[in-house]
Motif scaffolding. Structure first.
Motif, PDB file in Angstrom:
ATOM      1  N   GLY A   1     -94.759 -40.142  58.568  1.00  0.00           N
ATOM      2  CA  GLY A   1     -93.758 -40.320  59.606  1.00  0.00           C
ATOM      3  C   GLY A   1     -92.331 -40.119  59.125  1.00  0.00           C
ATOM      4  O   GLY A   1     -91.402 -40.126  59.935  1.00  0.00           O
ATOM      5  N   LEU A   2     -92.143 -39.930  57.815  1.00  0.00           N
ATOM      6  CA  LEU A   2     -90.818 -39.637  57.281  1.00  0.00           C
ATOM      7  C   LEU A   2     -90.638 -38.126  57.133  1.00  0.00           C
ATOM      8  O   LEU A   2     -91.589 -37.366  57.239  1.00  0.00           O
ATOM      9  N   ARG A   3     -89.405 -37.716  56.875  1.00  0.00           N
ATOM     10  CA  ARG A   3     -89.110 -36.302  56.678  1.00  0.00           C
ATOM     11  C   ARG A   3     -88.773 -36.064  55.215  1.00  0.00           C
ATOM     12  O   ARG A   3     -87.938 -36.775  54.636  1.00  0.00           O
ATOM     13  N   ARG A   4     -89.408 -35.080  54.640  1.00  0.00           N
ATOM     14  CA  ARG A   4     -89.158 -34.769  53.247  1.00  0.00           C
ATOM     15  C   ARG A   4     -87.902 -33.903  53.104  1.00  0.00           C
ATOM     16  O   ARG A   4     -87.717 -32.930  53.838  1.00  0.00           O
ATOM     17  N   VAL A   5     -87.049 -34.277  52.173  1.00  0.00           N
ATOM     18  CA  VAL A   5     -85.851 -33.494  51.897  1.00  0.00           C
ATOM     19  C   VAL A   5     -86.287 -32.213  51.170  1.00  0.00           C
ATOM     20  O   VAL A   5     -86.969 -32.288  50.142  1.00  0.00           O
ATOM     21  N   PRO A   6     -85.893 -31.043  51.670  1.00  0.00           N
ATOM     22  CA  PRO A   6     -86.387 -29.790  51.080  1.00  0.00           C
ATOM     23  C   PRO A   6     -85.646 -29.396  49.801  1.00  0.00           C
ATOM     24  O   PRO A   6     -85.236 -28.250  49.620  1.00  0.00           O
TER      25      PRO A   6
END
Length: 359
Positions: A307-312
């Motif tokens: 549910g989190l967003r990964r920093v690219p």
């Protein structure tokens, strides 16, 4: 609650535990009771991350200033730690004062402290609980308050092409509760690259944004070294100094003094603009008011970041090459793989309620 050790007792039954002729010193967040049989602290309920309060299931923190006799007792105990046995000390007992009475924390053990040696004054005194508090008891003595909406993650859409703008949006939301400093107009006395100037403008004099783990220097302290490098930050134990070419538009970051060999100091793989974003995430994951850390299996790491967003972006700095950052739901999560196949995580939040689901 089935465990009787957490049963409420009247304060009139607590005070005699210190022994005859005990002295009571009351402060806004705690009452200190000194007697021949025990040192008793009765703290007020509440969530005070940097103050006197139950900090988590296992620790109670006492923050100064302390009444003189209390300071003398605790200071002497801190100085004597390691030179005498626990049995030789007075008993240490903790309680939390609730509306219906006092909730016992049980026996306490010294686990650390800080002091000003020149004045022999304690700054803080940290105590461990012999028995970890159940979560329902913890929520009574350190009530969980509702959190505001979590910071946005729309800044991720600016990556990888606009790291300066992404840093500005992340800082604006993540540190929304930290007001700009009045003296943030202080300007550096030397030329600095545009990404660093933008970062200082975003920080607006707030020391917390400049970092606590491995901080950047305030703009008015920037200087050029004898070789013309702009040194703008340092590792917290002096392991290296961060430096850039002040004349470049978006220079590489040099880790000076990392090695003992001349001309072999490593460069960060990212340009300064991206480095500053990763620096900000790194500091946010370490130094927020509320944090948790653990070794996780791969499955547990996947559950944590669901549910989190990964920093690219990868690689906080040399030599760590595989650190990941994940953001969302009020959290910044730093994950680093270990050789044994587990993941080490630092997870931070600006509001405790955002950490509560991790229980």
């Amino acid at each position: 609650m089935s465990d009787e050790r957490w049963d409420i007792v009247p304060e009139s039954d607590v005070l005699p535990l210190a022994g005859a002729a005990a002295r009571i010193y009351r402060t806004p967040s705690a009452s200190h009771v000194l007697g021949p049989d025990a040192f008793i602290v009765i703290v007020e309920p509440g969530d005070r991350p940097d103050g006197t309060a139950v900090q988590d299931r296992q620790f109670l923190n006492l923050a100064g200033p302390f009444p003189d006799e209390v300071n003398a007792y605790l200071y002497n105990d801190l100085q004597a730690t390691g030179r005498r046995t626990a049995a030789a000390r007075s008993a240490l007992l903790g309680f939390v004062r609730l509306r219906e009475g006092c909730l016992p924390l049980g026996p306490l053990t010294f686990s650390g402290g800080g002091y000003e040696p020149r004045e022999e004054r304690l700054v803080e005194y940290r105590l461990g609980l012999e028995h970890a508090l159940p979560f329902d008891v913890l929520d009574r003595v350190r009530p969980l308050l509702p959190a505001p909406p979590p910071p946005r993650t729309t800044w991720l859409e600016l990556l990888p092409d606009e790291p300066v703008a992404a840093t500005r949006e992340f800082v604006t939301d993540w540190y929304a509760d930290v007001p700009p400093a009045e003296s943030h107009t202080e300007m550096p006395q030397v030329p600095i690259p545009p990404p660093l100037a933008a970062f200082y403008a975003t920080a607006a004099g707030r020391k917390e944004i400049l970092g606590r783990q491995d901080p950047l220097f305030p703009p008015h302290e920037l200087r050029l070294d004898k070789d013309g490098w702009l040194e703008f930050g340092a590792e917290n134990q002096g392991g290296f100094v961060l430096a850039v070419d002040p004349t470049a538009t978006d220079p590489a970051v040099l880790y000076r003094y990392w090695t003992v060999e001349p001309d072999t100091d490593p460069f960060d793989p990212h340009p300064l603009s991206t480095f500053l974003l990763l620096f900000t995430l790194y500091e946010a994951s370490f130094a927020a008011p509320y944090h948790a850390f653990a070794n996780l299996t791969t499955e547990e790491a996947q559950l944590l970041t669901h549910g989190l967003r990964r920093v690219p972006l990868r690689n906080r700095w040399f030599p760590s090459t595989d650190t990941e950052f994940h953001v969302g739901n009020g959290l910044v999560v730093q994950l680093t793989p270990r050789e044994n196949g587990t993941w080490y995580t630092f997870t931070s939040a600006r509001h405790r309620a955002h950490l509560e689901p991790l229980r």
